[in-house]
Motif scaffolding. Structure first.
Motif, PDB file in Angstrom:
ATOM      1  N   ALA A   1      47.578 -53.720 -12.803  1.00 49.65           N
ATOM      2  CA  ALA A   1      46.734 -52.986 -11.843  1.00 49.65           C
ATOM      3  C   ALA A   1      45.546 -52.415 -12.593  1.00 49.65           C
ATOM      4  O   ALA A   1      45.702 -51.878 -13.694  1.00 49.65           O
ATOM      5  CB  ALA A   1      47.532 -51.863 -11.187  1.00 49.65           C
ATOM      6  N   GLN A   2      44.369 -52.534 -11.995  1.00 49.72           N
ATOM      7  CA  GLN A   2      43.164 -52.003 -12.628  1.00 49.72           C
ATOM      8  C   GLN A   2      42.413 -51.124 -11.632  1.00 49.72           C
ATOM      9  O   GLN A   2      42.071 -51.587 -10.538  1.00 49.72           O
ATOM     10  CB  GLN A   2      42.254 -53.152 -13.082  1.00 49.72           C
ATOM     11  CG  GLN A   2      42.943 -54.078 -14.051  1.00 49.72           C
ATOM     12  CD  GLN A   2      42.039 -55.118 -14.698  1.00 49.72           C
ATOM     13  OE1 GLN A   2      42.284 -55.491 -15.835  1.00 49.72           O
ATOM     14  NE2 GLN A   2      41.010 -55.586 -14.001  1.00 49.72           N
ATOM     15  N   ARG A   3      42.166 -49.874 -12.019  1.00 46.21           N
ATOM     16  CA  ARG A   3      41.295 -49.036 -11.179  1.00 46.21           C
ATOM     17  C   ARG A   3      39.869 -49.292 -11.637  1.00 46.21           C
ATOM     18  O   ARG A   3      39.548 -49.075 -12.811  1.00 46.21           O
ATOM     19  CB  ARG A   3      41.639 -47.555 -11.316  1.00 46.21           C
ATOM     20  CG  ARG A   3      40.912 -46.704 -10.274  1.00 46.21           C
ATOM     21  CD  ARG A   3      41.120 -45.241 -10.503  1.00 46.21           C
ATOM     22  NE  ARG A   3      42.446 -44.746 -10.243  1.00 46.21           N
ATOM     23  CZ  ARG A   3      42.925 -44.426  -9.037  1.00 46.21           C
ATOM     24  NH1 ARG A   3      42.169 -44.560  -7.972  1.00 46.21           N
ATOM     25  NH2 ARG A   3      44.152 -43.952  -8.905  1.00 46.21           N
ATOM     26  N   VAL A   4      39.074 -49.797 -10.718  1.00 44.40           N
ATOM     27  CA  VAL A   4      37.742 -50.266 -11.099  1.00 44.40           C
ATOM     28  C   VAL A   4      36.650 -49.534 -10.319  1.00 44.40           C
ATOM     29  O   VAL A   4      36.896 -48.948  -9.261  1.00 44.40           O
ATOM     30  CB  VAL A   4      37.600 -51.789 -10.862  1.00 44.40           C
ATOM     31  CG1 VAL A   4      38.597 -52.562 -11.711  1.00 44.40           C
ATOM     32  CG2 VAL A   4      37.770 -52.140  -9.389  1.00 44.40           C
ATOM     33  N   ARG A   5      35.457 -49.595 -10.882  1.00 42.12           N
ATOM     34  CA  ARG A   5      34.264 -49.063 -10.210  1.00 42.12           C
ATOM     35  C   ARG A   5      33.177 -50.120 -10.317  1.00 42.12           C
ATOM     36  O   ARG A   5      32.846 -50.580 -11.411  1.00 42.12           O
ATOM     37  CB  ARG A   5      33.810 -47.772 -10.876  1.00 42.12           C
ATOM     38  CG  ARG A   5      32.468 -47.238 -10.353  1.00 42.12           C
ATOM     39  CD  ARG A   5      32.035 -46.020 -11.138  1.00 42.12           C
ATOM     40  NE  ARG A   5      32.873 -44.876 -10.836  1.00 42.12           N
ATOM     41  CZ  ARG A   5      32.584 -43.966  -9.874  1.00 42.12           C
ATOM     42  NH1 ARG A   5      31.496 -44.099  -9.154  1.00 42.12           N
ATOM     43  NH2 ARG A   5      33.376 -42.957  -9.666  1.00 42.12           N
TER      44      ARG A   5
ATOM     45  N   ASN B   1      42.513 -53.020  -8.129  1.00 44.47           N
ATOM     46  CA  ASN B   1      42.703 -54.461  -8.010  1.00 44.47           C
ATOM     47  C   ASN B   1      44.005 -54.856  -8.701  1.00 44.47           C
ATOM     48  O   ASN B   1      44.345 -54.306  -9.753  1.00 44.47           O
ATOM     49  CB  ASN B   1      41.519 -55.216  -8.613  1.00 44.47           C
ATOM     50  CG  ASN B   1      40.262 -55.074  -7.757  1.00 44.47           C
ATOM     51  OD1 ASN B   1      40.338 -54.645  -6.602  1.00 44.47           O
ATOM     52  ND2 ASN B   1      39.118 -55.444  -8.312  1.00 44.47           N
TER      53      ASN B   1
ATOM     54  N   TYR C   1      47.010 -57.833  -9.940  1.00 45.98           N
ATOM     55  CA  TYR C   1      47.227 -59.193 -10.451  1.00 45.98           C
ATOM     56  C   TYR C   1      48.714 -59.371 -10.753  1.00 45.98           C
ATOM     57  O   TYR C   1      49.314 -58.539 -11.416  1.00 45.98           O
ATOM     58  CB  TYR C   1      46.413 -59.418 -11.723  1.00 45.98           C
ATOM     59  CG  TYR C   1      44.922 -59.207 -11.532  1.00 45.98           C
ATOM     60  CD1 TYR C   1      44.087 -60.285 -11.250  1.00 45.98           C
ATOM     61  CD2 TYR C   1      44.364 -57.939 -11.592  1.00 45.98           C
ATOM     62  CE1 TYR C   1      42.722 -60.101 -11.048  1.00 45.98           C
ATOM     63  CE2 TYR C   1      43.000 -57.743 -11.396  1.00 45.98           C
ATOM     64  CZ  TYR C   1      42.184 -58.830 -11.125  1.00 45.98           C
ATOM     65  OH  TYR C   1      40.845 -58.636 -10.920  1.00 45.98           O
TER      66      TYR C   1
ATOM     67  N   GLN D   1      46.648 -62.427  -6.569  1.00 42.78           N
ATOM     68  CA  GLN D   1      45.761 -61.301  -6.864  1.00 42.78           C
ATOM     69  C   GLN D   1      45.267 -60.718  -5.547  1.00 42.78           C
ATOM     70  O   GLN D   1      45.164 -61.426  -4.541  1.00 42.78           O
ATOM     71  CB  GLN D   1      44.603 -61.742  -7.753  1.00 42.78           C
ATOM     72  CG  GLN D   1      43.906 -63.009  -7.329  1.00 42.78           C
ATOM     73  CD  GLN D   1      42.944 -63.537  -8.387  1.00 42.78           C
ATOM     74  OE1 GLN D   1      42.464 -62.800  -9.237  1.00 42.78           O
ATOM     75  NE2 GLN D   1      42.638 -64.825  -8.314  1.00 42.78           N
TER      76      GLN D   1
ATOM     77  N   PRO E   1      36.053 -58.560  -7.247  1.00 43.60           N
ATOM     78  CA  PRO E   1      36.309 -58.586  -8.698  1.00 43.60           C
ATOM     79  C   PRO E   1      35.104 -59.099  -9.493  1.00 43.60           C
ATOM     80  O   PRO E   1      34.220 -59.759  -8.949  1.00 43.60           O
ATOM     81  CB  PRO E   1      37.471 -59.558  -8.822  1.00 43.60           C
ATOM     82  CG  PRO E   1      37.290 -60.491  -7.670  1.00 43.60           C
ATOM     83  CD  PRO E   1      36.717 -59.662  -6.561  1.00 43.60           C
ATOM     84  N   GLY E   2      35.137 -58.759 -10.753  1.00 41.60           N
ATOM     85  CA  GLY E   2      34.113 -59.263 -11.666  1.00 41.60           C
ATOM     86  C   GLY E   2      33.093 -58.216 -12.038  1.00 41.60           C
ATOM     87  O   GLY E   2      32.457 -57.615 -11.176  1.00 41.60           O
ATOM     88  N   GLU E   3      32.965 -57.946 -13.348  1.00 37.87           N
ATOM     89  CA  GLU E   3      31.949 -57.038 -13.899  1.00 37.87           C
ATOM     90  C   GLU E   3      32.096 -55.602 -13.401  1.00 37.87           C
ATOM     91  O   GLU E   3      31.146 -54.829 -13.453  1.00 37.87           O
ATOM     92  CB  GLU E   3      30.540 -57.555 -13.626  1.00 37.87           C
ATOM     93  CG  GLU E   3      30.265 -58.919 -14.258  1.00 37.87           C
ATOM     94  CD  GLU E   3      30.573 -58.975 -15.749  1.00 37.87           C
ATOM     95  OE1 GLU E   3      30.141 -58.070 -16.480  1.00 37.87           O
ATOM     96  OE2 GLU E   3      31.274 -59.921 -16.177  1.00 37.87           O
ATOM     97  N   ASN E   4      33.252 -55.260 -12.901  1.00 34.26           N
ATOM     98  CA  ASN E   4      33.507 -53.855 -12.564  1.00 34.26           C
ATOM     99  C   ASN E   4      33.947 -53.110 -13.826  1.00 34.26           C
ATOM    100  O   ASN E   4      34.653 -53.668 -14.664  1.00 34.26           O
ATOM    101  CB  ASN E   4      34.628 -53.739 -11.522  1.00 34.26           C
ATOM    102  CG  ASN E   4      34.297 -54.446 -10.230  1.00 34.26           C
ATOM    103  OD1 ASN E   4      33.205 -54.290  -9.709  1.00 34.26           O
ATOM    104  ND2 ASN E   4      35.227 -55.238  -9.716  1.00 34.26           N
ATOM    105  N   ALA E   5      33.543 -51.846 -13.935  1.00 31.47           N
ATOM    106  CA  ALA E   5      34.023 -51.025 -15.057  1.00 31.47           C
ATOM    107  C   ALA E   5      35.442 -50.555 -14.759  1.00 31.47           C
ATOM    108  O   ALA E   5      35.781 -50.249 -13.613  1.00 31.47           O
ATOM    109  CB  ALA E   5      33.112 -49.822 -15.242  1.00 31.47           C
ATOM    110  N   LEU E   6      36.271 -50.505 -15.792  1.00 30.37           N
ATOM    111  CA  LEU E   6      37.641 -50.046 -15.612  1.00 30.37           C
ATOM    112  C   LEU E   6      37.736 -48.549 -15.918  1.00 30.37           C
ATOM    113  O   LEU E   6      37.276 -48.087 -16.958  1.00 30.37           O
ATOM    114  CB  LEU E   6      38.592 -50.785 -16.561  1.00 30.37           C
ATOM    115  CG  LEU E   6      39.295 -52.029 -16.005  1.00 30.37           C
ATOM    116  CD1 LEU E   6      38.277 -53.118 -15.706  1.00 30.37           C
ATOM    117  CD2 LEU E   6      40.357 -52.525 -16.960  1.00 30.37           C
ATOM    118  N   ALA E   7      38.361 -47.813 -14.996  1.00 30.01           N
ATOM    119  CA  ALA E   7      38.682 -46.408 -15.255  1.00 30.01           C
ATOM    120  C   ALA E   7      40.086 -46.294 -15.839  1.00 30.01           C
ATOM    121  O   ALA E   7      40.374 -45.363 -16.589  1.00 30.01           O
ATOM    122  CB  ALA E   7      38.585 -45.593 -13.975  1.00 30.01           C
TER     123      ALA E   7
END
Lengths: 132, 90
Positions: free
Chosen positions: A5-9, A18, A20, A46, A52-58
């Motif tokens: 799991a990725q918390r993204v911005r 997001n 996977y 997913q 998705p793609g090029e998001n920064a991960l928090a």
């Protein structure tokens, strides 16, 4: 299996988690070799709250567990980890109930790492159930 | 309510953690952040000198510049069947 799991911005300021889900072939489970488990895992599904793609991960959470591990076992392991003392640093690796949890956080989330673990693992378990 | 049973020191620590989290995730407006800071000030005045000192010591160990992208990782697109994790160093 490997649940991630990725918390993204996004660059536009959208935030979300997001998810996977990866599977391993039979006999590939060795919790002492996470890098090998990463390399051999195959993405099977997913789902995205943010495109998705090029998001920064928090933050991110990877859960490594033997194929067929039930969500209840992962939830129990997560509950046990929430009772652990604060780790010395992040990413932190916890081994509990036959599963390995790897939690990475931005600095601002470190004081609330248990809250973040709960958020991420809850979303992962829903996703894993959907993937069954 | 649970917050009413908390000691001022515990409440202060909780607010401090919430503030950092909200800043890191960008989930709170400036008005909301100001409201948390105002409550922290009010709770501070109810803490003993020893509790204030302990809170200062704890604050010294907290990150000073929380930002959403502090982790330094970027998500990458993956397709079903791929074998890599969906992130890389930014």
């Amino acid at each position: 299996m490997l649940l991630s799991a990725q918390r993204v911005r996004s660059a536009q300021g959208l935030t979300g988690i997001n998810l996977y889900v990866y599977r391993h072939a039979a006999g590939e489970w060795n919790p002492s070799k996470l890098e090998e488990l990463e390399r051999t895992a195959e993405l099977v599904s997913q789902s995205f709250e943010v495109p998705p793609g090029e998001n920064a991960l928090a933050s991110y959470l990877d859960v490594f567990a033997p194929e067929g591990t039930h969500s209840v076992e992962i939830a129990r392991a997560a509950a046990a980890i929430r009772g652990c003392p604060d780790p010395a640093g992040f990413p932190a690796v916890f081994t509990e109930g036959g599963a390995v949890f790897r939690l990475g956080l931005g600095f601002g989330l470190v004081p609330s790492w248990r809250h973040e673990l709960t958020d991420l693992v809850s979303r992962l378990l829903l996703s894993a159930e959907d993937a069954r | 309510m649970e917050q009413n049973r908390m000691s001022p020191a515990d409440r202060y620590q909780l607010l401090q953690s919430l503030l950092l989290r909200a800043r890191a995730l960008g989930t709170a407006s400036d008005v909301q952040l100001d409201a948390v800071l105002e409550e922290m000030d009010a709770v501070w005045s109810k803490m003993s000198p020893g509790e204030q000192l302990a809170a200062d010591d704890r604050a010294a160990t907290l990150p000073r510049i929380p930002a959403p992208d502090d982790l330094g990782l970027t998500e990458v697109v993956k397709a079903v069947g791929d074998h890599q994790l969906p992130r890389r160093v930014a």
